[in-house]
Design a protein around this motif. Structure first.
Motif, PDB file in Angstrom:
ATOM      1  N   ALA A   1      -4.328  -0.753  12.583  1.00  0.00           N
ATOM      2  CA  ALA A   1      -5.593  -1.233  12.018  1.00  0.00           C
ATOM      3  C   ALA A   1      -5.677  -2.775  11.834  1.00  0.00           C
ATOM      4  N   TYR A   2      -4.737  -3.627  11.833  1.00  0.00           N
ATOM      5  CA  TYR A   2      -5.375  -4.989  12.598  1.00  0.00           C
ATOM      6  C   TYR A   2      -5.646  -5.452  13.676  1.00  0.00           C
ATOM      7  N   GLN A   3      -4.643  -4.515  15.099  1.00  0.00           N
ATOM      8  CA  GLN A   3      -5.266  -4.441  15.935  1.00  0.00           C
ATOM      9  C   GLN A   3      -6.608  -3.510  16.514  1.00  0.00           C
ATOM     10  N   GLU A   4      -7.453  -3.507  15.834  1.00  0.00           N
ATOM     11  CA  GLU A   4      -8.684  -2.391  15.848  1.00  0.00           C
ATOM     12  C   GLU A   4      -9.585  -3.821  15.200  1.00  0.00           C
ATOM     13  N   LEU A   5      -9.254  -4.384  14.404  1.00  0.00           N
ATOM     14  CA  LEU A   5      -9.836  -5.560  13.602  1.00  0.00           C
ATOM     15  C   LEU A   5     -10.029  -6.958  14.552  1.00  0.00           C
ATOM     16  N   VAL A   6      -9.063  -6.911  15.667  1.00  0.00           N
ATOM     17  CA  VAL A   6      -8.968  -7.796  16.373  1.00  0.00           C
ATOM     18  C   VAL A   6      -9.850  -7.524  17.550  1.00  0.00           C
ATOM     19  N   ALA A   7     -10.301  -6.287  18.070  1.00  0.00           N
ATOM     20  CA  ALA A   7     -10.971  -5.848  19.016  1.00  0.00           C
ATOM     21  C   ALA A   7     -12.551  -6.087  18.340  1.00  0.00           C
ATOM     22  N   GLN A   8     -12.510  -5.621  17.130  1.00  0.00           N
ATOM     23  CA  GLN A   8     -14.022  -5.684  16.384  1.00  0.00           C
ATOM     24  C   GLN A   8     -14.663  -7.727  17.127  1.00  0.00           C
ATOM     25  N   GLY A   9     -13.749  -7.883  16.459  1.00  0.00           N
ATOM     26  CA  GLY A   9     -13.520 -10.148  16.462  1.00  0.00           C
ATOM     27  C   GLY A   9     -13.570 -10.307  15.313  1.00  0.00           C
ATOM     28  N   TYR A  10     -12.998  -9.539  13.947  1.00  0.00           N
ATOM     29  CA  TYR A  10     -12.963  -9.645  12.617  1.00  0.00           C
ATOM     30  C   TYR A  10     -11.750 -11.311  12.799  1.00  0.00           C
ATOM     31  N   VAL A  11     -10.946 -10.517  13.339  1.00  0.00           N
ATOM     32  CA  VAL A  11      -9.595 -11.117  12.805  1.00  0.00           C
ATOM     33  C   VAL A  11      -8.677 -11.679  14.474  1.00  0.00           C
ATOM     34  N   GLU A  12      -7.956 -12.809  14.245  1.00  0.00           N
ATOM     35  CA  GLU A  12      -7.375 -13.468  15.573  1.00  0.00           C
ATOM     36  C   GLU A  12      -6.412 -12.751  15.135  1.00  0.00           C
ATOM     37  N   SER A  13      -5.117 -12.431  16.228  1.00  0.00           N
ATOM     38  CA  SER A  13      -3.699 -11.974  16.089  1.00  0.00           C
ATOM     39  C   SER A  13      -3.046 -13.392  16.926  1.00  0.00           C
ATOM     40  N   ILE A  14      -2.586 -13.556  15.678  1.00  0.00           N
ATOM     41  CA  ILE A  14      -1.582 -15.771  15.989  1.00  0.00           C
ATOM     42  C   ILE A  14      -0.338 -15.354  16.088  1.00  0.00           C
ATOM     43  N   SER A  15      -0.148 -16.574  17.587  1.00  0.00           N
ATOM     44  CA  SER A  15       1.971 -15.825  18.190  1.00  0.00           C
ATOM     45  C   SER A  15       2.552 -16.075  16.694  1.00  0.00           C
ATOM     46  N   ARG A  16       3.439 -15.278  17.010  1.00  0.00           N
ATOM     47  CA  ARG A  16       4.339 -15.643  16.042  1.00  0.00           C
ATOM     48  C   ARG A  16       3.931 -16.445  14.893  1.00  0.00           C
ATOM     49  N   ALA A  17       2.851 -15.628  13.784  1.00  0.00           N
ATOM     50  CA  ALA A  17       2.508 -15.550  13.017  1.00  0.00           C
ATOM     51  C   ALA A  17       1.603 -14.852  11.765  1.00  0.00           C
ATOM     52  N   GLY A  18       1.656 -13.713  12.545  1.00  0.00           N
ATOM     53  CA  GLY A  18       1.154 -12.698  11.903  1.00  0.00           C
ATOM     54  C   GLY A  18      -0.652 -12.919  12.216  1.00  0.00           C
ATOM     55  N   TYR A  19      -1.756 -12.896  11.775  1.00  0.00           N
ATOM     56  CA  TYR A  19      -3.228 -12.174  11.852  1.00  0.00           C
ATOM     57  C   TYR A  19      -4.085 -12.863  10.913  1.00  0.00           C
ATOM     58  N   ARG A  20      -5.167 -13.800  11.184  1.00  0.00           N
ATOM     59  CA  ARG A  20      -5.306 -14.760  10.273  1.00  0.00           C
ATOM     60  C   ARG A  20      -7.547 -14.525  10.347  1.00  0.00           C
ATOM     61  N   VAL A  21      -8.496 -14.243   9.670  1.00  0.00           N
ATOM     62  CA  VAL A  21      -9.641 -14.176  10.387  1.00  0.00           C
ATOM     63  C   VAL A  21     -10.175 -15.033  10.830  1.00  0.00           C
TER      64      VAL A  21
ATOM     65  N   LEU B   1       1.292  -1.150  -0.369  1.00  0.00           N
ATOM     66  CA  LEU B   1       0.361  -0.259   0.034  1.00  0.00           C
ATOM     67  C   LEU B   1       0.534   1.303   0.217  1.00  0.00           C
ATOM     68  N   GLY B   2       2.332   0.748   0.171  1.00  0.00           N
ATOM     69  CA  GLY B   2       2.947   1.804   0.208  1.00  0.00           C
ATOM     70  C   GLY B   2       2.590   3.583   1.198  1.00  0.00           C
ATOM     71  N   ILE B   3       2.512   2.733   2.489  1.00  0.00           N
ATOM     72  CA  ILE B   3       2.191   3.178   4.342  1.00  0.00           C
ATOM     73  C   ILE B   3       3.273   2.153   4.992  1.00  0.00           C
ATOM     74  N   ALA B   4       3.076   3.634   6.362  1.00  0.00           N
ATOM     75  CA  ALA B   4       3.640   3.197   7.412  1.00  0.00           C
ATOM     76  C   ALA B   4       3.283   1.261   8.008  1.00  0.00           C
ATOM     77  N   ARG B   5       4.571   1.097   8.202  1.00  0.00           N
ATOM     78  CA  ARG B   5       3.819  -0.272   8.776  1.00  0.00           C
ATOM     79  C   ARG B   5       2.823  -0.185  10.148  1.00  0.00           C
ATOM     80  N   MET B   6       3.085   0.636  11.189  1.00  0.00           N
ATOM     81  CA  MET B   6       2.453   0.721  12.119  1.00  0.00           C
ATOM     82  C   MET B   6       0.945   1.356  11.403  1.00  0.00           C
TER      83      MET B   6
END
Length: 494
Positions: free
Chosen positions: A64-84, A54-59
């Motif tokens: 954005a991913y962290q907010e999606l986790v809070a909403q329940g759309y995304v899960e954070s996987i330890s040392r594996a990133g994010y998944r739906v 996207l050509g933007i800052a990683r942060m």
């Protein structure tokens, strides 16, 4: 176990938009999830990978991913990133894109009685704010609006105390706080006294006029409108099957003695004629009401922009002189707050307002409760009056600059509100076509309103045009008028 990874190229941003990038990322991820492009368990691109794409800052992606986790759309996987996540959100049905026709090739003509797209309209570019010299009418200068106060009022309206009232369907009711403000503060400034059951909140003045016309036209209607005048009123009347006659105005507005026998309703803008801004004097108003009584017709008064009175106090509304209940009064907050708010009001006899309330319920139930309550708080807490004060001060300076520039370039001011207002009606040199002028001016970023759409009939090109100064900075006015003069001379010299 993480399933396949979603490719980053299905995600995109609109970097020209003023909307926050984090919000756009969340929306594009959610869209992918709901459209099944990213099924549950699918790994999302890493924050580094998506940021690079996207050509933007990683942060930005991480937040954005962290907010999606809070909403329940995304899960954070330890040392594996994010998944739906298995969120349980409803999935949209996948839609194929076959070669099909939407029926626009003639199939619908027998079902449609008319083509509204051909009506007389005052058009403005959607991106008018990007033009350096925008003399657009009816739009606000956002720099003059107290956005912080409005946001605080909106938060208050969303508070626990108010939410129960706004979350339900009010059916035919209006917000009592807003109605009380209109009754106790707004209408008395126009010399009008009304009870709550004589007031209806509408989705702007346009909705109020439509409701009136729809009610009156059911039994057939012979109506009179001003020429020039507000084209949408004439269009709405004719759409409802009314017989419409337009009468040329003079220097005092619509002449009552030219209203033909058998007229049922007269639609006027007496305090601030649209588009010339001429103010109908008291004597003419009393004459119109006497004529209405003698010839048994009603009067619909569209009273917009009276708050912009910085040269002298506005004259009382026509409704203020009404002693027999013949005047239906239409007001709006579009010019004094902001046009996108879409809040207006209709004042009339109880029986008429009751019918209009039922008709509104059939159309749209009621204007949005949250908007009504926010506007009520904004007014009750004094923010509205302070905004009007600031607007009057700015408009006075802009009008002075506009008049000086027009005089310097030999333009004739053919109409202006005696009390102030936010626009001037200008007559160009003989032979000038203001529609052609408007098209030519866009090349240099100048926007004006050509006068032709306001006239029901014209002999030859229309030299008149309207210049609004509600949203153009004072330091751009002189150069904008100079460009209008340059283009006018160029067109006339061909």
């Amino acid at each position: 176990m993480i399933k396949t990874r979603v490719p980053p190229d299905i995600f995109f941003l609109d970097k020209q938009s003023k909307r926050p990038l984090q919000g756009q990322i969340r929306e594009t991820v959610i869209a992918a999830i709901l459209s099944q492009q990213a099924p549950p368990g699918t790994a999302l691109p890493s924050s580094r990978q998506l940021a690079s794409h996207l050509g933007i800052a990683r942060m930005t992606v991480t937040l954005a991913y962290q907010e999606l986790v809070a909403q329940g759309y995304v899960e954070s996987i330890s040392r594996a990133g994010y998944r739906v996540a298995e969120s349980g959100a409803a999935h949209r049905i996948a839609v194929s894109d076959p070669d099909w026709s939407d029926g626009s090739s003639g199939r619908w003509e027998r079902f449609l009685s008319d083509t509204l797209a051909t009506r007389r309209r005052v058009l403005k570019p959607v991106d008018w704010r990007s033009l350096p010299f925008s003399f657009v009418y009816g739009q606000m200068d956002t720099a003059l609006f107290n956005h912080t106060a409005w946001r605080n009022c909106a938060r208050q309206a969303l508070g626990t105390r108010d939410f129960d009232a706004m979350a339900g369907d009010m059916v035919t009711a209006d917000d009592p706080l807003l109605v009380n403000y209109i009754r106790a503060r707004t209408l008395p400034r126009r010399g009008i006294s009304a009870d709550p059951d004589q007031i209806l909140v509408t989705v702007g003045a346009q909705n109020a006029l439509w409701l009136i016309i729809a009610l009156l036209a059911r039994r057939g209607l012979r109506a009179v409108c001003e020429n020039p005048g507000y084209p949408d009123t004439v269009a709405a009347l004719r759409w409802h099957g009314a017989e419409v006659e337009t009468i040329d105005i003079d220097e005092h507005g619509l002449p009552p003695n030219r209203i033909p026998p058998g007229t049922d309703a007269v639609f006027v803008t007496p305090s601030h004629h649209a588009p010339t801004s001429i103010t109908m004097p008291k004597a003419r108003r009393l004459q119109l009401l006497a004529y209405a009584e003698t010839h048994d017709f009603i009067v619909v008064e569209d009273d917009y922009e009276f708050e912009m009175s910085y040269l002298e106090p506005p004259s009382p509304a026509l409704k203020a002189f009404d002693r027999t209940g013949r005047v239906l009064y239409v007001g709006s907050f579009s010019k004094s707050l902001f046009p996108g708010l879409r809040l207006g009001y209709l004042v009339g006899p109880r029986s008429v307002i009751a019918e209009a309330r039922e008709l509104r319920s059939l159309m749209l139930r009621h204007p949005a409760g949250h908007q009504q309550r926010t506007a009520a708080y904004f007014m009750a807490q004094g923010h509205f009056d302070m905004q009007i004060r600031d607007m009057r001060q700015q408009y006075a300076r802009r009008r002075e600059a506009m008049q000086a520039a027009l005089e310097a370039h030999n333009f004739e001011i053919a109409g202006a509100a005696r009390f102030g207002g936010s626009s001037l009606w200008v007559k160009g040199p003989d032979g000038l076509d203001s529609t052609e002028l408007a098209h030519s001016l866009l090349q240099d970023g100048v926007l004006i309103e050509p006068g032709a759409p306001f006239f029901d009939r014209l002999d030859g090109p229309c030299p008149f045009f309207r210049l609004g100064f509600s949203s153009i900075p004072v330091d751009r006015i002189e150069r904008g008028i100079a460009l209008i003069a340059e283009h006018s001379g160029r067109l006339l010299s061909r």
